[in-house]
Scaffold this active site. Structure first.
Site, PDB file in Angstrom:
ATOM      1  CG  HIS A   9     -28.254 -31.306 -10.899  1.00  0.00           C
ATOM      2  ND1 HIS A   9     -28.209 -32.673 -11.122  1.00  0.00           N
ATOM      3  CD2 HIS A   9     -28.605 -31.151  -9.602  1.00  0.00           C
ATOM      4  CE1 HIS A   9     -28.510 -33.312 -10.008  1.00  0.00           C
ATOM      5  NE2 HIS A   9     -28.759 -32.414  -9.076  1.00  0.00           N
ATOM      6  CD  GLU A  79     -31.151 -30.927  -2.940  1.00  0.00           C
ATOM      7  OE1 GLU A  79     -31.762 -30.001  -2.364  1.00  0.00           O
ATOM      8  OE2 GLU A  79     -31.664 -31.621  -3.842  1.00  0.00           O
TER       9      GLU A  79
END
Length: 195
Positions: A9, A79
């Site tokens: 990202h 994550e």
């Protein structure tokens, strides 16, 4: 066979300041949005057959700005849950735990929203992702939009290595691309940290 395109990202305020952002949903900065848009021409050339993303907005927004469509959110692409280290920098952690290394020492438990996760748990999630992706590579490239530490574990598990080997792989910069493929029937990292 296609390649697995691993996209980190774009930049967030936390990635800019070095804060660990596991499950906290931190939005992209203007620079993060620009980096995601800059990926669009390269990704348009590849046209992935299937696109998966972490469900966190920084990953979903990166996919959108990069021109990826039909994105499938996958909770296994979240994550690492940093537990009690969520929101801290490595320097802050090391002040209370000298010599600390994420890959060796892991994290400490946090609150109910951030209970923490061991490296083996992260590896089990990436293994599950790879099990779902491998058959899809027969249709062409597959893209994954995820996070820095998760991407490193995914890459070394692609290679068949112990998850602790992820500490030997450079941290992907925000808004970059990695390519996981095969050469002579063996898994390889074809590219890493490509802007």
């Amino acid at each position: 066979m296609g390649e697995l395109m691993v996209i980190r990202h774009g930049q967030t305020e936390w990635s800019l300041s070095g804060r660990y952002a596991g499950r906290t949903d931190v939005p992209l900065t203007a620079a993060g949005e620009a980096a995601a848009r800059a990926l669009a021409p390269r990704l348009a050339q590849r046209r992935p057959a299937v696109v998966f993303s972490s469900p966190l907005s920084r990953a979903v927004r990166t996919a959108e700005l990069a021109g990826l469509t039909g994105v499938r959110p996958d909770p296994d692409l979240l994550e690492w849950d940093y537990g009690g280290y969520e929101g801290l920098t490595a320097e802050q952690i090391e002040a209370g735990r000298p010599g600390w290394d994420l890959w060796r020492d892991g994290v400490v438990p946090g609150d109910a929203a951030h209970p923490g996760e061991g490296l083996g748990q992260v590896a089990a999630r990436t293994d599950a992702v790879l099990d779902r992706i491998r058959p899809l590579l027969a249709e062409g490239d597959v893209a994954v939009v995820a996070h820095g530490h998760l991407a490193r574990v995914l890459a070394v598990r692609w290679l068949g290595l112990d998850p602790s080997a992820a500490g030997l792989l450079g941290h992907p910069h925000p808004g970059t691309l990695g390519l996981l493929g095969a050469e002579h029937g063996r898994p390889v990292i074809a590219a890493w940290n490509v802007p």
